[in-house]
Design a protein around this motif. Sequence first.
Motif, short mmCIF file in Angstrom:
data_model
loop_
_atom_site.label_atom_id
_atom_site.label_comp_id
_atom_site.label_asym_id
_atom_site.label_seq_id
_atom_site.Cartn_x
_atom_site.Cartn_y
_atom_site.Cartn_z
N UNK A 32 0.84 -1.20 0.00
CA UNK A 32 0.00 0.00 0.00
C UNK A 32 0.87 1.25 0.00
N UNK A 33 1.99 1.20 0.70
CA UNK A 33 2.92 2.33 0.74
C UNK A 33 3.43 2.64 -0.66
N UNK A 34 3.81 1.60 -1.41
CA UNK A 34 4.31 1.79 -2.78
C UNK A 34 3.21 2.36 -3.67
N UNK A 35 2.00 1.83 -3.53
CA UNK A 35 0.88 2.34 -4.32
C UNK A 35 0.66 3.82 -4.04
N UNK A 36 0.68 4.20 -2.76
CA UNK A 36 0.50 5.61 -2.41
C UNK A 36 1.59 6.48 -3.01
N UNK A 40 1.10 9.44 -5.92
CA UNK A 40 1.46 10.82 -5.60
C UNK A 40 2.70 11.29 -6.37
N UNK A 41 3.22 10.44 -7.23
CA UNK A 41 4.39 10.80 -8.02
C UNK A 41 5.66 10.88 -7.20
N UNK A 42 5.67 10.23 -6.02
CA UNK A 42 6.84 10.28 -5.14
C UNK A 42 7.82 9.16 -5.43
N UNK A 193 -6.94 11.19 -0.34
CA UNK A 193 -7.73 10.38 -1.25
C UNK A 193 -7.46 8.89 -1.09
N UNK A 194 -6.60 8.51 -0.20
CA UNK A 194 -6.12 7.13 -0.12
C UNK A 194 -7.24 6.11 -0.02
#
Length: 196
Positions: A32-36, A40-42, A193-194
């Motif tokens: 989920x961290x990677x997806x976020x 977010x373009x991070x 928006x997560x």
Amino acid sequence: MRTPAPADSLRVARALLRQSQRVVAKAAGISQKTLGELENGEASLIEKNLQLVDFYVSQGIELLGDTQIGKAVSNAGAKWSAPFGPDATDVQKSKFRAEGQPTNFGAARALVKKSQAFVAAALEVSTATVQNLENSDISSPISEKLKHWYEEQGILFTGWGDVATGRYYGIGVRWASPDSRVVADRSVVDGNLADR
């Protein structure tokens, strides 16, 4: 070489599925961290990005964007895959997802990176009204007002209607032009928006 999807397209694709980051990350086989971070373009984890792209494609979603060598992807967005047009046979149409509404307001909101509360305040309506419009197949004067507001933010709604069935194919959103993103990026992002 495959082109990774921009963050805008990834957010819209998840909104089209109407799934939380947790659900999509698990189904796509990423954290989920990677997806976020990707949304977010991070992160520039090309392998994970393409893994997520493959997941969305397997769900019937097309990720949109125009590319040129040496430039960022423009006109980013996503839509449900669709037959080529209303002349498609019923058998061809049956292979694609059809929606009851010509617009997906949740996908539009994901593209501009705003919370329901922010959109509600901009339209001077309640947050519940925005939520209902995102989850309803009913057209109303307020839904037309909401559509117009998103178009003013630089969003282009995609898709076409089938007169025979009253259903819509290829529903999604994308930036109308490369300059459209500048309009949305100028304002402060309000809300997370997560898991909406």
